[in-house]
Design a protein around this motif. Structure first.
Motif, PDB file in Angstrom:
ATOM      1  N   GLY A 148       1.267  -1.228   0.048  1.00  0.00           N
ATOM      2  CA  GLY A 148       0.074   0.186  -0.537  1.00  0.00           C
ATOM      3  C   GLY A 148       0.859   1.203   0.182  1.00  0.00           C
ATOM      4  O   GLY A 148       0.038   2.598  -0.588  1.00  0.00           O
ATOM      5  N   GLU A 149       2.014   1.179   0.542  1.00  0.00           N
ATOM      6  CA  GLU A 149       3.013   2.432   0.677  1.00  0.00           C
ATOM      7  C   GLU A 149       3.524   2.136  -0.638  1.00  0.00           C
ATOM      8  O   GLU A 149       4.039   4.127  -0.758  1.00  0.00           O
ATOM      9  CB  GLU A 149       3.673   2.291   1.552  1.00  0.00           C
ATOM     10  CG  GLU A 149       3.646   1.999   2.940  1.00  0.00           C
ATOM     11  CD  GLU A 149       4.569   1.552   4.156  1.00  0.00           C
ATOM     12  OE1 GLU A 149       5.631   1.192   3.965  1.00  0.00           O
ATOM     13  OE2 GLU A 149       4.318   1.266   5.047  1.00  0.00           O
ATOM     14  N   LEU A 150       3.758   1.303  -1.642  1.00  0.00           N
ATOM     15  CA  LEU A 150       4.149   1.629  -3.067  1.00  0.00           C
ATOM     16  C   LEU A 150       3.088   2.146  -3.553  1.00  0.00           C
ATOM     17  O   LEU A 150       3.112   3.067  -4.875  1.00  0.00           O
ATOM     18  CB  LEU A 150       4.904   0.013  -3.692  1.00  0.00           C
ATOM     19  CG  LEU A 150       5.636  -0.416  -3.146  1.00  0.00           C
ATOM     20  CD1 LEU A 150       6.104  -1.884  -3.868  1.00  0.00           C
ATOM     21  CD2 LEU A 150       6.848   0.152  -3.422  1.00  0.00           C
ATOM     22  N   ARG A 175      -4.842 -10.861   4.643  1.00  0.00           N
ATOM     23  CA  ARG A 175      -4.497 -10.022   5.338  1.00  0.00           C
ATOM     24  C   ARG A 175      -3.438  -9.112   5.020  1.00  0.00           C
ATOM     25  O   ARG A 175      -3.089  -8.161   5.107  1.00  0.00           O
ATOM     26  CB  ARG A 175      -3.494 -11.049   6.258  1.00  0.00           C
ATOM     27  CG  ARG A 175      -3.558 -12.066   7.555  1.00  0.00           C
ATOM     28  CD  ARG A 175      -3.116 -12.522   8.048  1.00  0.00           C
ATOM     29  NE  ARG A 175      -1.663 -12.470   9.422  1.00  0.00           N
ATOM     30  CZ  ARG A 175      -2.472 -10.963   9.954  1.00  0.00           C
ATOM     31  NH1 ARG A 175      -2.801 -11.507  10.724  1.00  0.00           N
ATOM     32  NH2 ARG A 175      -1.086 -10.811  10.064  1.00  0.00           N
ATOM     33  N   ARG A 176      -3.216 -10.169   3.868  1.00  0.00           N
ATOM     34  CA  ARG A 176      -2.293  -8.840   2.626  1.00  0.00           C
ATOM     35  C   ARG A 176      -2.761  -7.631   1.838  1.00  0.00           C
ATOM     36  O   ARG A 176      -3.192  -6.540   1.721  1.00  0.00           O
ATOM     37  CB  ARG A 176      -1.502  -9.920   1.720  1.00  0.00           C
ATOM     38  CG  ARG A 176      -0.994  -9.676   0.209  1.00  0.00           C
ATOM     39  CD  ARG A 176      -0.587 -10.348  -0.722  1.00  0.00           C
ATOM     40  NE  ARG A 176       0.374 -11.414   0.372  1.00  0.00           N
ATOM     41  CZ  ARG A 176       1.389 -12.859  -0.299  1.00  0.00           C
ATOM     42  NH1 ARG A 176       0.188 -12.493  -2.171  1.00  0.00           N
ATOM     43  NH2 ARG A 176       1.541 -13.236  -0.084  1.00  0.00           N
ATOM     44  N   ARG A 177      -4.645  -8.121   1.725  1.00  0.00           N
ATOM     45  CA  ARG A 177      -5.344  -7.128   0.679  1.00  0.00           C
ATOM     46  C   ARG A 177      -5.820  -6.005   2.290  1.00  0.00           C
ATOM     47  O   ARG A 177      -5.916  -5.169   1.745  1.00  0.00           O
ATOM     48  CB  ARG A 177      -6.758  -8.377   0.398  1.00  0.00           C
ATOM     49  CG  ARG A 177      -7.990  -6.968   0.180  1.00  0.00           C
ATOM     50  CD  ARG A 177      -8.712  -7.755  -0.120  1.00  0.00           C
ATOM     51  NE  ARG A 177     -10.238  -7.278  -0.991  1.00  0.00           N
ATOM     52  CZ  ARG A 177     -11.187  -6.868   0.741  1.00  0.00           C
ATOM     53  NH1 ARG A 177     -10.697  -7.161   1.960  1.00  0.00           N
ATOM     54  NH2 ARG A 177     -11.449  -5.446   0.062  1.00  0.00           N
ATOM     55  N   GLN A 178      -6.315  -6.072   3.089  1.00  0.00           N
ATOM     56  CA  GLN A 178      -6.055  -5.697   4.206  1.00  0.00           C
ATOM     57  C   GLN A 178      -5.614  -5.123   4.513  1.00  0.00           C
ATOM     58  O   GLN A 178      -5.342  -3.623   4.458  1.00  0.00           O
ATOM     59  CB  GLN A 178      -6.844  -6.147   5.117  1.00  0.00           C
ATOM     60  CG  GLN A 178      -7.653  -4.993   6.594  1.00  0.00           C
ATOM     61  CD  GLN A 178      -8.697  -4.831   6.070  1.00  0.00           C
ATOM     62  OE1 GLN A 178      -9.765  -5.752   5.007  1.00  0.00           O
ATOM     63  NE2 GLN A 178      -9.249  -3.564   5.955  1.00  0.00           N
ATOM     64  N   GLY A 179      -3.977  -4.644   4.587  1.00  0.00           N
ATOM     65  CA  GLY A 179      -2.412  -4.306   4.405  1.00  0.00           C
ATOM     66  C   GLY A 179      -2.266  -3.013   3.883  1.00  0.00           C
ATOM     67  O   GLY A 179      -1.822  -1.913   3.630  1.00  0.00           O
ATOM     68  N   VAL A 184      -2.909   2.595   2.299  1.00  0.00           N
ATOM     69  CA  VAL A 184      -3.781   3.197   0.990  1.00  0.00           C
ATOM     70  C   VAL A 184      -4.514   4.669   1.720  1.00  0.00           C
ATOM     71  O   VAL A 184      -4.194   5.759   1.968  1.00  0.00           O
ATOM     72  CB  VAL A 184      -4.456   2.100  -0.119  1.00  0.00           C
ATOM     73  CG1 VAL A 184      -5.165   4.060  -1.569  1.00  0.00           C
ATOM     74  CG2 VAL A 184      -3.311   1.841  -1.169  1.00  0.00           C
ATOM     75  N   LEU A 185      -5.256   4.081   2.963  1.00  0.00           N
ATOM     76  CA  LEU A 185      -6.129   5.473   3.163  1.00  0.00           C
ATOM     77  C   LEU A 185      -5.449   5.585   4.036  1.00  0.00           C
ATOM     78  O   LEU A 185      -6.753   6.889   5.208  1.00  0.00           O
ATOM     79  CB  LEU A 185      -7.427   4.346   3.466  1.00  0.00           C
ATOM     80  CG  LEU A 185      -8.179   3.368   2.330  1.00  0.00           C
ATOM     81  CD1 LEU A 185      -9.045   3.012   2.696  1.00  0.00           C
ATOM     82  CD2 LEU A 185      -8.557   4.830   1.059  1.00  0.00           C
ATOM     83  N   GLY A 186      -4.126   5.546   4.970  1.00  0.00           N
ATOM     84  CA  GLY A 186      -3.554   5.938   5.616  1.00  0.00           C
ATOM     85  C   GLY A 186      -4.266   5.816   6.900  1.00  0.00           C
ATOM     86  O   GLY A 186      -4.164   6.967   8.026  1.00  0.00           O
ATOM     87  N   PRO A 324      10.837 -11.503   6.704  1.00  0.00           N
ATOM     88  CA  PRO A 324      10.939 -10.177   6.532  1.00  0.00           C
ATOM     89  C   PRO A 324      10.532 -10.223   4.723  1.00  0.00           C
ATOM     90  O   PRO A 324      11.939 -10.159   4.364  1.00  0.00           O
ATOM     91  CB  PRO A 324      12.038  -9.275   6.656  1.00  0.00           C
ATOM     92  CG  PRO A 324      12.618 -10.122   7.572  1.00  0.00           C
ATOM     93  CD  PRO A 324      12.213 -11.108   7.235  1.00  0.00           C
ATOM     94  N   ALA A 325       9.637  -9.333   3.712  1.00  0.00           N
ATOM     95  CA  ALA A 325       9.098  -8.798   2.820  1.00  0.00           C
ATOM     96  C   ALA A 325      10.341  -7.734   2.044  1.00  0.00           C
ATOM     97  O   ALA A 325      11.072  -6.384   3.534  1.00  0.00           O
ATOM     98  CB  ALA A 325       7.899  -8.613   2.569  1.00  0.00           C
ATOM     99  N   ARG A 326      10.176  -7.322   1.198  1.00  0.00           N
ATOM    100  CA  ARG A 326      11.196  -6.180   0.616  1.00  0.00           C
ATOM    101  C   ARG A 326      10.261  -5.552  -0.258  1.00  0.00           C
ATOM    102  O   ARG A 326       9.623  -6.209  -1.201  1.00  0.00           O
ATOM    103  CB  ARG A 326      12.452  -7.051  -0.049  1.00  0.00           C
ATOM    104  CG  ARG A 326      13.361  -7.101   1.275  1.00  0.00           C
ATOM    105  CD  ARG A 326      14.767  -7.686   0.506  1.00  0.00           C
ATOM    106  NE  ARG A 326      14.077  -9.310   0.105  1.00  0.00           N
ATOM    107  CZ  ARG A 326      15.079  -9.524  -0.788  1.00  0.00           C
ATOM    108  NH1 ARG A 326      17.193  -8.694  -0.911  1.00  0.00           N
ATOM    109  NH2 ARG A 326      15.427 -10.280  -1.058  1.00  0.00           N
ATOM    110  N   LYS A 327      10.349  -4.475  -0.559  1.00  0.00           N
ATOM    111  CA  LYS A 327      10.224  -3.151  -1.606  1.00  0.00           C
ATOM    112  C   LYS A 327      11.443  -3.197  -2.166  1.00  0.00           C
ATOM    113  O   LYS A 327      11.965  -3.273  -2.459  1.00  0.00           O
ATOM    114  CB  LYS A 327      10.130  -2.066  -1.031  1.00  0.00           C
ATOM    115  CG  LYS A 327       8.807  -2.106   0.181  1.00  0.00           C
ATOM    116  CD  LYS A 327       8.589  -0.034   0.186  1.00  0.00           C
ATOM    117  CE  LYS A 327       7.868  -0.556   1.428  1.00  0.00           C
ATOM    118  NZ  LYS A 327       7.713   1.158   1.496  1.00  0.00           N
ATOM    119  N   ILE A 328      10.703  -3.604  -3.991  1.00  0.00           N
ATOM    120  CA  ILE A 328      12.011  -3.285  -4.800  1.00  0.00           C
ATOM    121  C   ILE A 328      11.137  -2.319  -5.736  1.00  0.00           C
ATOM    122  O   ILE A 328      10.211  -2.378  -6.358  1.00  0.00           O
ATOM    123  CB  ILE A 328      11.798  -4.558  -5.606  1.00  0.00           C
ATOM    124  CG1 ILE A 328      12.022  -6.133  -4.913  1.00  0.00           C
ATOM    125  CG2 ILE A 328      12.433  -5.157  -7.032  1.00  0.00           C
ATOM    126  CD1 ILE A 328      13.616  -5.492  -3.889  1.00  0.00           C
TER     127      ILE A 328
END
Length: 349
Positions: A148-150, A175-179, A184-186, A324-328
């Motif tokens: 969502g931050e991306l 969980r992923r979708r809700q995150g 996105v909505l802050g 942990p996941a990573r942003k690419i």
């Protein structure tokens, strides 16, 4: 009839009907791997995807690293096929099974039965109410918020957004979708929150037009992307949350002439998604580490079969090994791609 043959036939009958006729305790029968033998470990996915091919490489590496016989099973026909695979593994006397549950609420009984006769863990997607020994993966709510931050980076002015995912029965998918939505909505962090998938969400500058599911049907996945593009001429962004979703979105955008006009944010590391980042057609993606999911699953299950405990194998007391996941994005794509190719035994160009 030999005693081993009789035992296996009896076990198969017990598991097939999920009855109560087999009453050995977990401590007596689960994963009895003799310390002088190579443990047998199976890794059961929740479908067929490029993501799982990477995990398979990790499983094979784990077999070498931890001296275990390994196999990877990918159900192409959903929950029925996955259930059959687990039953067959128990019939064979497999010491340890790592499962990514397709529908944890309706598979808890099966997982609990399996845990009586083998060491059972979950990976990628959890079944927290079952008797599994631990979960290996990411916190999917946190990973969803990263995605969502991306989205917010790619779409600073907000706008219409469509979400694409395989199915929402899975714990990781919900969980992923809700995150994603919450970030996105802050909104504040709340993994228990759940927005109905069939409802449009309008908050501030954002309009989430809907969540499209495809049940791992690639044709439906592409049709969903085409429908969203056609139904919403002013669509500003698309998020694909299963590995195969972003490539299907890119196909639909290319064929409709919208490539480059609608922001694309992905999840996982499909080759098409990474190439899209390199070409400037995908803003970024959140990647897990399926190679380590596979490798660590073998480490844990082989160790348990040899009599080690979870803590000695690096599993925290909470029963969750967080990888942990990573942003690419484009700025760190080359480094990540080289790492991925190395894990897959390929030569980095």
């Amino acid at each position: 009839m030999s005693k081993p043959t009789f035992f296996l036939l009896s076990l198969f009958a017990c598991v097939s009907v999920l009855g109560t006729g087999c009453n050995k305790s977990s401590s007596d029968s689960a994963g009895g791997g003799d310390s002088g033998q190579r443990p047998s470990v199976a890794y059961v996915t929740n479908g067929v995807a490029s993501f799982w091919v990477i995990a398979e490489a990790g499983v094979k590496q784990g077999g070498k690293d931890f001296d275990a016989d390994v196999e990877v099973l990918m159900p192409a026909e959903g929950i029925t096929a996955q259930k059959r695979m687990i039953e067959d593994l128990l019939t064979k006397g497999t010491d340890g099974i790592a499962i990514s549950p397709i529908d944890p609420e309706n598979q808890t009984e099966l997982i609990n039965k399996a845990a009586k006769y083998a060491k059972v863990i979950t990976h990628d997607s959890d079944a927290p109410d079952s008797d599994r020994l631990c979960y290996i993966g990411v916190d999917n709510y946190v990973a969803g918020r990263m995605c969502g931050e991306l989205v917010r980076e790619a779409m600073p002015e907000g706008g219409k957004l469509a979400i694409f995912i395989g199915r929402l029965e899975q714990d990781n998918a919900r969980r992923r979708r809700q995150g994603v939505i919450d970030a996105v909505l802050g909104r504040s962090e709340d993994p228990t929150r759940f927005d109905p998938p069939d409802a449009e969400i309008k908050e501030g500058d954002w309009h989430i037009v809907g969540t499209y599911t495809d049940q791992f049907d690639r044709a439906q996945g592409k049709a969903n992307a085409e429908d969203a593009i056609s139904r919403h001429p002013d669509l500003a962004g698309m998020v694909g949350l299963f590995a195969y979703n972003p490539p299907l979105m890119l196909e639909a955008l290319t064929q409709s002439g919208h490539l480059g006009k609608i922001k694309v944010i992905g999840f996982d590391e499909a080759q098409e998604t990474l190439q899209g980042i390199q070409d400037g057609n995908v803003y970024g993606t959140v990647v897990q580490n399926p190679f380590e999911y596979g490798r660590q699953s073998v480490k844990v299950l082989a160790g348990l079969a040899r009599g080690e405990n979870l803590q000695s194998l690096g599993i925290p007391e909470v029963g969750f090994l967080d990888i942990p996941a990573r942003k690419i994005r484009k700025d760190n794509l080359d480094e990540f791609w080289a790492e991925l190719k190395k894990n897959m035994g390929e030569t980095a160009e």
